[in-house]
Design a protein around this motif. Sequence first.
Motif, PDB file in Angstrom:
ATOM      1  N   GLY A   6      57.957  45.307  36.182  1.00 16.94           N
ATOM      2  CA  GLY A   6      58.085  45.073  37.617  1.00 16.94           C
ATOM      3  C   GLY A   6      56.760  44.941  38.333  1.00 16.94           C
ATOM      4  O   GLY A   6      56.654  45.236  39.529  1.00 16.94           O
ATOM      5  N   GLY A   7      55.719  44.480  37.619  1.00 19.16           N
ATOM      6  CA  GLY A   7      54.418  44.268  38.259  1.00 19.16           C
ATOM      7  C   GLY A   7      53.571  45.512  38.328  1.00 19.16           C
ATOM      8  O   GLY A   7      52.796  45.683  39.275  1.00 19.16           O
ATOM      9  N   LYS A   8      53.665  46.377  37.340  1.00 20.89           N
ATOM     10  CA  LYS A   8      52.888  47.624  37.334  1.00 20.89           C
ATOM     11  C   LYS A   8      51.608  47.514  36.510  1.00 20.89           C
ATOM     12  O   LYS A   8      50.940  48.513  36.251  1.00 20.89           O
ATOM     13  N   ASP A   9      51.277  46.309  36.084  1.00 22.52           N
ATOM     14  CA  ASP A   9      50.015  46.115  35.391  1.00 22.52           C
ATOM     15  C   ASP A   9      48.921  45.795  36.394  1.00 22.52           C
ATOM     16  O   ASP A   9      49.120  45.905  37.603  1.00 22.52           O
ATOM     17  N   ILE A  10      47.743  45.416  35.895  1.00 20.64           N
ATOM     18  CA  ILE A  10      46.655  44.989  36.780  1.00 20.64           C
ATOM     19  C   ILE A  10      46.601  43.472  36.865  1.00 20.64           C
ATOM     20  O   ILE A  10      46.417  42.910  37.936  1.00 20.64           O
ATOM     21  N   ALA A  11      46.815  42.805  35.739  1.00 20.47           N
ATOM     22  CA  ALA A  11      46.644  41.356  35.686  1.00 20.47           C
ATOM     23  C   ALA A  11      47.595  40.607  36.607  1.00 20.47           C
ATOM     24  O   ALA A  11      47.190  39.680  37.310  1.00 20.47           O
ATOM     25  N   MET A  12      48.880  41.001  36.629  1.00 22.06           N
ATOM     26  CA  MET A  12      49.874  40.245  37.383  1.00 22.06           C
ATOM     27  C   MET A  12      50.413  40.988  38.602  1.00 22.06           C
ATOM     28  O   MET A  12      51.313  40.497  39.276  1.00 22.06           O
ATOM     29  N   ALA A  13      49.865  42.152  38.918  1.00 21.50           N
ATOM     30  CA  ALA A  13      50.336  42.919  40.074  1.00 21.50           C
ATOM     31  C   ALA A  13      49.864  42.288  41.378  1.00 21.50           C
ATOM     32  O   ALA A  13      48.878  41.546  41.416  1.00 21.50           O
ATOM     33  N   TRP A  17      47.235  48.578  43.727  1.00 23.62           N
ATOM     34  CA  TRP A  17      46.520  47.757  42.756  1.00 23.62           C
ATOM     35  C   TRP A  17      45.020  48.039  42.808  1.00 23.62           C
ATOM     36  O   TRP A  17      44.364  48.160  41.752  1.00 23.62           O
ATOM     37  N   LYS A  18      44.448  48.159  44.009  1.00 26.74           N
ATOM     38  CA  LYS A  18      43.012  48.423  44.139  1.00 26.74           C
ATOM     39  C   LYS A  18      42.639  49.737  43.458  1.00 26.74           C
ATOM     40  O   LYS A  18      41.627  49.813  42.749  1.00 26.74           O
ATOM     41  N   LEU A  19      43.430  50.772  43.692  1.00 27.85           N
ATOM     42  CA  LEU A  19      43.144  52.066  43.078  1.00 27.85           C
ATOM     43  C   LEU A  19      43.347  51.987  41.562  1.00 27.85           C
ATOM     44  O   LEU A  19      42.554  52.539  40.791  1.00 27.85           O
ATOM     45  N   HIS A  20      44.383  51.301  41.150  1.00 21.98           N
ATOM     46  CA  HIS A  20      44.676  51.116  39.726  1.00 21.98           C
ATOM     47  C   HIS A  20      43.497  50.440  39.028  1.00 21.98           C
ATOM     48  O   HIS A  20      43.019  50.893  37.977  1.00 21.98           O
ATOM     49  N   ARG A  21      42.984  49.376  39.614  1.00 24.98           N
ATOM     50  CA  ARG A  21      41.841  48.657  39.042  1.00 24.98           C
ATOM     51  C   ARG A  21      40.575  49.510  39.078  1.00 24.98           C
ATOM     52  O   ARG A  21      39.773  49.490  38.137  1.00 24.98           O
ATOM     53  N   LYS A  22      40.400  50.280  40.154  1.00 24.33           N
ATOM     54  CA  LYS A  22      39.239  51.155  40.262  1.00 24.33           C
ATOM     55  C   LYS A  22      39.233  52.194  39.142  1.00 24.33           C
ATOM     56  O   LYS A  22      38.195  52.471  38.525  1.00 24.33           O
ATOM     57  N   ILE A  23      40.395  52.769  38.867  1.00 23.53           N
ATOM     58  CA  ILE A  23      40.502  53.768  37.800  1.00 23.53           C
ATOM     59  C   ILE A  23      40.207  53.123  36.448  1.00 23.53           C
ATOM     60  O   ILE A  23      39.479  53.688  35.622  1.00 23.53           O
ATOM     61  N   ALA A  24      40.752  51.933  36.202  1.00 25.16           N
ATOM     62  CA  ALA A  24      40.513  51.248  34.940  1.00 25.16           C
ATOM     63  C   ALA A  24      39.036  50.877  34.789  1.00 25.16           C
ATOM     64  O   ALA A  24      38.447  51.021  33.707  1.00 25.16           O
ATOM     65  N   GLY A  25      38.427  50.395  35.877  1.00 25.16           N
ATOM     66  CA  GLY A  25      37.006  50.058  35.840  1.00 25.16           C
ATOM     67  C   GLY A  25      36.136  51.272  35.576  1.00 25.16           C
ATOM     68  O   GLY A  25      35.164  51.211  34.813  1.00 25.16           O
ATOM     69  N   SER A  26      36.492  52.392  36.196  1.00 27.49           N
ATOM     70  CA  SER A  26      35.763  53.638  35.967  1.00 27.49           C
ATOM     71  C   SER A  26      35.872  54.072  34.513  1.00 27.49           C
ATOM     72  O   SER A  26      34.893  54.532  33.902  1.00 27.49           O
ATOM     73  N   LYS A  58      50.205  52.692  30.868  1.00 27.23           N
ATOM     74  CA  LYS A  58      50.609  51.902  29.705  1.00 27.23           C
ATOM     75  C   LYS A  58      50.306  50.423  29.936  1.00 27.23           C
ATOM     76  O   LYS A  58      49.797  49.729  29.047  1.00 27.23           O
ATOM     77  N   GLN A  59      50.598  49.952  31.139  1.00 30.18           N
ATOM     78  CA  GLN A  59      50.347  48.551  31.446  1.00 30.18           C
ATOM     79  C   GLN A  59      48.851  48.248  31.497  1.00 30.18           C
ATOM     80  O   GLN A  59      48.413  47.151  31.121  1.00 30.18           O
ATOM     81  N   THR A  60      48.038  49.211  31.952  1.00 30.46           N
ATOM     82  CA  THR A  60      46.586  49.019  31.931  1.00 30.46           C
ATOM     83  C   THR A  60      46.096  48.884  30.497  1.00 30.46           C
ATOM     84  O   THR A  60      45.281  48.012  30.176  1.00 30.46           O
ATOM     85  N   LEU A  61      46.585  49.758  29.631  1.00 32.79           N
ATOM     86  CA  LEU A  61      46.241  49.656  28.212  1.00 32.79           C
ATOM     87  C   LEU A  61      46.666  48.297  27.654  1.00 32.79           C
ATOM     88  O   LEU A  61      45.940  47.676  26.866  1.00 32.79           O
ATOM     89  N   SER A  62      47.822  47.843  28.068  1.00 34.54           N
ATOM     90  CA  SER A  62      48.311  46.541  27.619  1.00 34.54           C
ATOM     91  C   SER A  62      47.376  45.424  28.068  1.00 34.54           C
ATOM     92  O   SER A  62      47.046  44.527  27.288  1.00 34.54           O
ATOM     93  N   ASP A  63      46.934  45.484  29.333  1.00 34.54           N
ATOM     94  CA  ASP A  63      46.010  44.467  29.848  1.00 34.54           C
ATOM     95  C   ASP A  63      44.731  44.423  29.017  1.00 34.54           C
ATOM     96  O   ASP A  63      44.275  43.351  28.597  1.00 34.54           O
ATOM     97  N   ILE A  64      44.120  45.587  28.815  1.00 35.26           N
ATOM     98  CA  ILE A  64      42.855  45.659  28.089  1.00 35.26           C
ATOM     99  C   ILE A  64      43.052  45.271  26.627  1.00 35.26           C
ATOM    100  O   ILE A  64      42.262  44.511  26.044  1.00 35.26           O
ATOM    101  N   PHE A  65      44.133  45.785  26.039  1.00 36.65           N
ATOM    102  CA  PHE A  65      44.357  45.601  24.604  1.00 36.65           C
ATOM    103  C   PHE A  65      44.656  44.141  24.273  1.00 36.65           C
ATOM    104  O   PHE A  65      43.947  43.518  23.486  1.00 36.65           O
ATOM    105  N   PHE A  66      45.697  43.588  24.872  1.00 42.75           N
ATOM    106  CA  PHE A  66      46.155  42.267  24.455  1.00 42.75           C
ATOM    107  C   PHE A  66      45.297  41.141  25.025  1.00 42.75           C
ATOM    108  O   PHE A  66      45.022  40.152  24.329  1.00 42.75           O
ATOM    109  N   ALA A  67      44.863  41.276  26.283  1.00 40.07           N
ATOM    110  CA  ALA A  67      43.986  40.244  26.845  1.00 40.07           C
ATOM    111  C   ALA A  67      42.652  40.230  26.105  1.00 40.07           C
ATOM    112  O   ALA A  67      42.120  39.167  25.759  1.00 40.07           O
ATOM    113  N   GLY A  68      42.118  41.430  25.837  1.00 37.51           N
ATOM    114  CA  GLY A  68      40.863  41.510  25.102  1.00 37.51           C
ATOM    115  C   GLY A  68      40.996  41.010  23.680  1.00 37.51           C
ATOM    116  O   GLY A  68      40.087  40.369  23.140  1.00 37.51           O
ATOM    117  N   LEU A  69      42.134  41.278  23.062  1.00 36.50           N
ATOM    118  CA  LEU A  69      42.365  40.849  21.685  1.00 36.50           C
ATOM    119  C   LEU A  69      42.460  39.330  21.588  1.00 36.50           C
ATOM    120  O   LEU A  69      41.744  38.695  20.803  1.00 36.50           O
TER     121      LEU A  69
END
Length: 519
Positions: free
Chosen positions: A132-139, A145-154, A315-326
């Motif tokens: 339902g749009g809980k990732d970073i890439a398509m949210a 989203w800003k806080l979500h991305r900030k945490i992932a960037g940190s 989980k969706q953040t891990l998915s973004d980093i894992f699969f997009a990076g892969l």
Amino acid sequence: MDGIQHRLLDGIENLQEMLGPLQTYVTPTSALVGLGAGLTVYWLVKRNKYKLPPGPTPIPLIGNLKLLGARDFQEQCMELSKKYGPVITIYFSTRPIVIVNTIEAATDVLIRSKADFANRPKIPSALLFSDGGKDIAMAQYTPTWKLHRKIAGSALRTYLKGRKLEEAIHGSLTQMMELFDEKKGEAFAPHTHVDLAMINIIYALCFNKVYKFDDPKFKSFMDIQNDLLASFGSGFIEDIFPILLKIWPTKRLTGVLELANKLYQVLVDELVEHKQTFDEGNIRDFTDALIQARMEAENEEDTELLSQLTDVHLKQTLSDIFFAGLDTSRFTLQWFLLYMAAYPEIQKKAQKEIDNAVGQNRLPGLDDRPSMPYTEAVLHEIMRVATVAPMGFPHSARIDSKLCGFDIPERTTIMINQWALHNDPRHWKDPSKFDPERYLDSDGNLGPKPVSWLPFSAGRRVCLGESVAKAELHLICAILLQQFDISIPPGETADFTPDVCGIAGYTAGPYKIVVKRRT
């Protein structure tokens, strides 16, 4: 009247062709009814208050679906821009999509407009895959989203303070090089070797685990990922008719969801394990860093906002980093090996630079990167000529906006044709030529980033892992060139025909190389 009848009959044929598995159930009567409704919507859109960018005439109800599914979609859009201008409109069913084909217009979308185009389109299938749009890439572009991305960037910055990226690359490539040695100079297809090396690197970065290449679990994971990508194609019929999701989802979509859930379960299991064994004094990997960043944010940020960042978000953040990076990294590396084999003089020049900077007594490291600008230029040129994500991620207008003098209504989808940007003759001399020298100044140092080079996008939705991907790929390429001479098998020629094109990606087709240890 004959012209209208002819257009309706053409429309029926196109409708049956586009609907694929559903065409058995489309009768001429139902098609005529659908086309009539589509024509009505079409003319209403044409007569509304908005002046959209021009483009090819869509088929009522269907839109320009044939163009969207073309293997050379990005190239066709670039050709259309010669007729209609830098921004064009095509239709996905009755929904307009604005395609941006020049860096000047892309800069307006990504930077000058600030956040006006920072949303993502609400694609039914994408919402399914992102909970339902809980990732970073398509949210959507929201405070959450800003806080979500900030945490992932940190978390990324915390994790990269150590030497773990370098250690993960060295460990995985050591296995890969052993497999190369086993070929004993015989020709082979390197795709599987690249895939397994890259997934081992990303698995080590995310979960602090390294597998042997012959591990059945390891191979199974990669097989599922490849099957998943192959099943996506150019999209799903449910994205045209969302009602099908509730009443009659296709077997293809349900099959892809099953594959995706198998991969997501791996991420969930790792996240649960990491939360149970988390030690703030011992950050083992990106998952630990992500948990730590969220805990720190809990002491500083709005608790109501943080309550929206659940384990599903992580989980969706891990998915973004894992699969997009892969995927982007392995596709780029596949192209790298092919281009190095096809251009031995460029390979030798990069090898000479690596030998001077590092020698042969140790593997290159991250700190050696500034001493190898030509190798970096080779990688930059591969990212240009083999744009692995030719259309990037789609954007969506947050408000009614303007672009190049045209109206862009709220919620309109905008796509940046990165392939067109990387092949624009206004910014690239002889764009079809593979030439790393483009990126160097007169002293042989890496110059400023070329204006029309945009593999990681820009602005508010710039790729979160750009800094990691650049460092990772540069080190991998440097190690492989330091250790091996790469060539096309005797009697064969390099084939740069891509295996998958269009919106889905731009990957190297089947090819073989010969690798021999340098002496």
